[in-house]
Design an enzyme around this catalytic site. Structure first.
Site, PDB file in Angstrom:
ATOM      1  N   SER A   1       0.845  -1.184   0.000  1.00 11.47           N
ATOM      2  CA  SER A   1       0.000   0.000   0.000  1.00 11.47           C
ATOM      3  C   SER A   1       0.880   1.233   0.000  1.00 11.47           C
ATOM      4  CB  SER A   1      -0.926   0.005   1.223  1.00 11.47           C
ATOM      5  OG  SER A   1      -1.871   1.056   1.098  1.00 11.47           O
ATOM      6  N   GLU A   2       0.489   2.227  -0.795  1.00  8.52           N
ATOM      7  CA  GLU A   2       1.326   3.412  -1.025  1.00  8.52           C
ATOM      8  C   GLU A   2       1.604   4.194   0.252  1.00  8.52           C
ATOM      9  OE1 GLU A   2      -1.141   5.406  -3.852  1.00  8.52           O
ATOM     10  OE2 GLU A   2      -2.364   6.374  -2.334  1.00  8.52           O
ATOM     11  N   ASN A   3       0.765   4.023   1.278  1.00 11.16           N
ATOM     12  CA  ASN A   3       0.991   4.749   2.528  1.00 11.16           C
ATOM     13  C   ASN A   3       1.899   3.998   3.492  1.00 11.16           C
ATOM     14  OD1 ASN A   3      -1.365   3.058   2.511  1.00 11.16           O
ATOM     15  ND2 ASN A   3      -1.931   3.854   4.500  1.00 11.16           N
TER      16      ASN A   3
END
Lengths: 222, 222
Positions: free
Chosen positions: B48-50
């Site tokens: 996940s990009e976060n």
């Protein structure tokens, strides 16, 4: 004696000037330094450039800064979210600027600033609207866009624990932009849920070394 | 009679192409469904990009952690072996080609693999890009999952995209409710088609010129 702990949220944001560029951590509701942003609101600085992933939602934190007309420009990757009403209203009225930056580029521009680099070439955004007006160079047969560093006057971030030297550990995905923003601002201010003694943080697990941190303030977990 | 695939059936078809052991990023929207239909026989690490690797499914009601969310800001969990990292590293993984597969939604895809999936209306809504451009340029394979046409029946697979590009020449394979198509050096090559659909019908719903693999397979509508 080094002691970066400050007693109050007002002390934490003291001295932030009008016109400052403020890096604000968080992704959606995760890792947002809500109490520091409200302290900035109470402090009264205006004409701010706010660098953050989203542009606030509801009536809290970044949305409140925008509602109270403290923000001249938002630099972000995704200003639209559930309840981003205040940003959209000010944007439609032409009352707030928007510099839209792809998420990875936003983070890397701050990293470049913190690392003392003059920018970088990235394939992200090449051949798109977001490359307009930027230098493009073909590297390895592929177009790359030149992106400038993005330093802040101030960074407001949230971590989980800190010691008095400002060493930080975070909790789950709340880490997001914090470690990068901490490196990229002249004044890095951190809200944490807990202070610990020097030596209590596992040195192998410190995420942000205290050299990047200027002030830490304790805010009890809500 | 033509039997278009449901979104879940398209997700099942995408999942078949994800090898055991892959590092995968699923975009917001239709691609998220893929995570629900990958069988337990495969060990897939979701990114996940976060700042999450080894992202697990949604938590049980009451077990949500507001800091632990996915790119769509929904609560998630962390699997044993999973880890957290900061935003810049999340995009180092993506842009740097360390993620095997990125599955993305699309408004339009061109016959040369250009992708438009971030904006259709520049006038009335503030533009928002998030990680879309980074997710499209960096992964080793970029898979697009979309309906074959818009809700009002207009083609989404075009000679050239008419909406602003997310990235140029990046898409490897497209999965729709009607077909699986590879982006080849000479345009879109149909590999599989929905049951009951003729080549002429598929071409009539596609603005880009299609060629057909030697042995076009039949998609499983279930």
């Amino acid at each position: 004696m080094i002691d970066k702990r400050v007693a109050t949220l007002a002390d934490a944001v003291a001295g932030i000037s009008d016109g400052a560029t403020v890096l604000i951590g968080g992704f959606g509701d995760s890792g947002v330094p809500v109490e520091l942003v409200h302290a900035l609101l109470d402090h009264g600085a205006r004409d701010l450039t706010v660098v953050t992933n989203n542009a606030g939602a509801g009536e809290s934190d970044v949305a409140a800064l925008i509602r109270e007309r403290r923000v001249r420009t938002v630099v972000c990757s995704y200003p639209r979210s559930m309840g981003s009403v205040w940003f959209e209203e000010r944007w439609r009225a032409g009352e707030i600027g928007l510099e839209l930056v792809p998420q990875g580029t936003l983070s890397e521009r701050m990293r470049a600033a913190g690392a003392g680099l003059g920018g970088f070439f990235t394939p992200t955004g090449a051949d798109t609207l977001l490359a307009e007006g930027k230098e493009v160079r073909t590297i390895g047969g592929r177009p790359h866009v030149f992106e400038h560093p993005l330093p802040g006057d101030v960074a407001l971030i949230k971590a989980h624990r800190a010691d008095r030297w400002g060493n930080l550990v975070y909790r789950t995905a709340a880490r997001n932009y914090g470690p990068t923003m901490a490196t990229a601002a002249a004044l890095t201010v951190v809200q944490v849920e807990e202070f610990v003694e020097l030596g209590d943080l596992d040195p192998e697990a410190v995420v942000t070394p205290g050299v990047f941190v200027d002030r830490v303030v304790r805010v009890a977990a809500s | 009679m033509i039997s278009p695939l449901s979104d879940v059936a398209v997700a099942r078809r995408v999942a078949r192409d994800i090898p055991d052991g892959s590092y995968v990023n699923l975009g917001i929207g239709m691609p998220i469904l893929v995570g629900d239909v990958v069988g337990p026989d495969k060990e897939i690490v979701y990114h996940s990009e976060n700042g999450i690797l080894g992202m697990g499914p949604a938590p049980a009601p009451g077990e949500e952690d507001r800091e632990l969310i996915n790119a769509g800001k929904q609560p998630v969990t962390l699997l044993p072996g999973g880890c957290y990292f900061h935003h810049t590293d999340a995009f180092v993984m993506m842009r740097g080609g360390h993620i095997d597969i990125s599955v993305l939604g699309a408004f339009q895809v061109s016959e040369t693999g250009d992708l438009a999936n971030w904006i259709t209306d520049l006038a009335t809504m503030p533009p928002a890009v998030g990680g879309a451009m980074d997710l499209a340029v960096g992964a080793k394979r970029v898979l697009v999952m979309t309906t074959h046409t818009t809700r009002d029946g207009r083609p989404k697979l075009l000679p050239r995209c008419t909406y602003p590009l997310t990235a140029a020449r990046v898409v490897d394979r497209v999965y729709t409710d009607l077909a699986v198509l590879d982006v080849g050096p000479d345009g879109l090559v149909v590999q599989e088609m929905a049951p009951g659909l003729t080549r002429t019908e598929l071409q009539s719903l596609t603005a880009a010129r299609l060629t057909f693999a030697d042995d076009v397979g039949e998609l499983d509508p279930h």
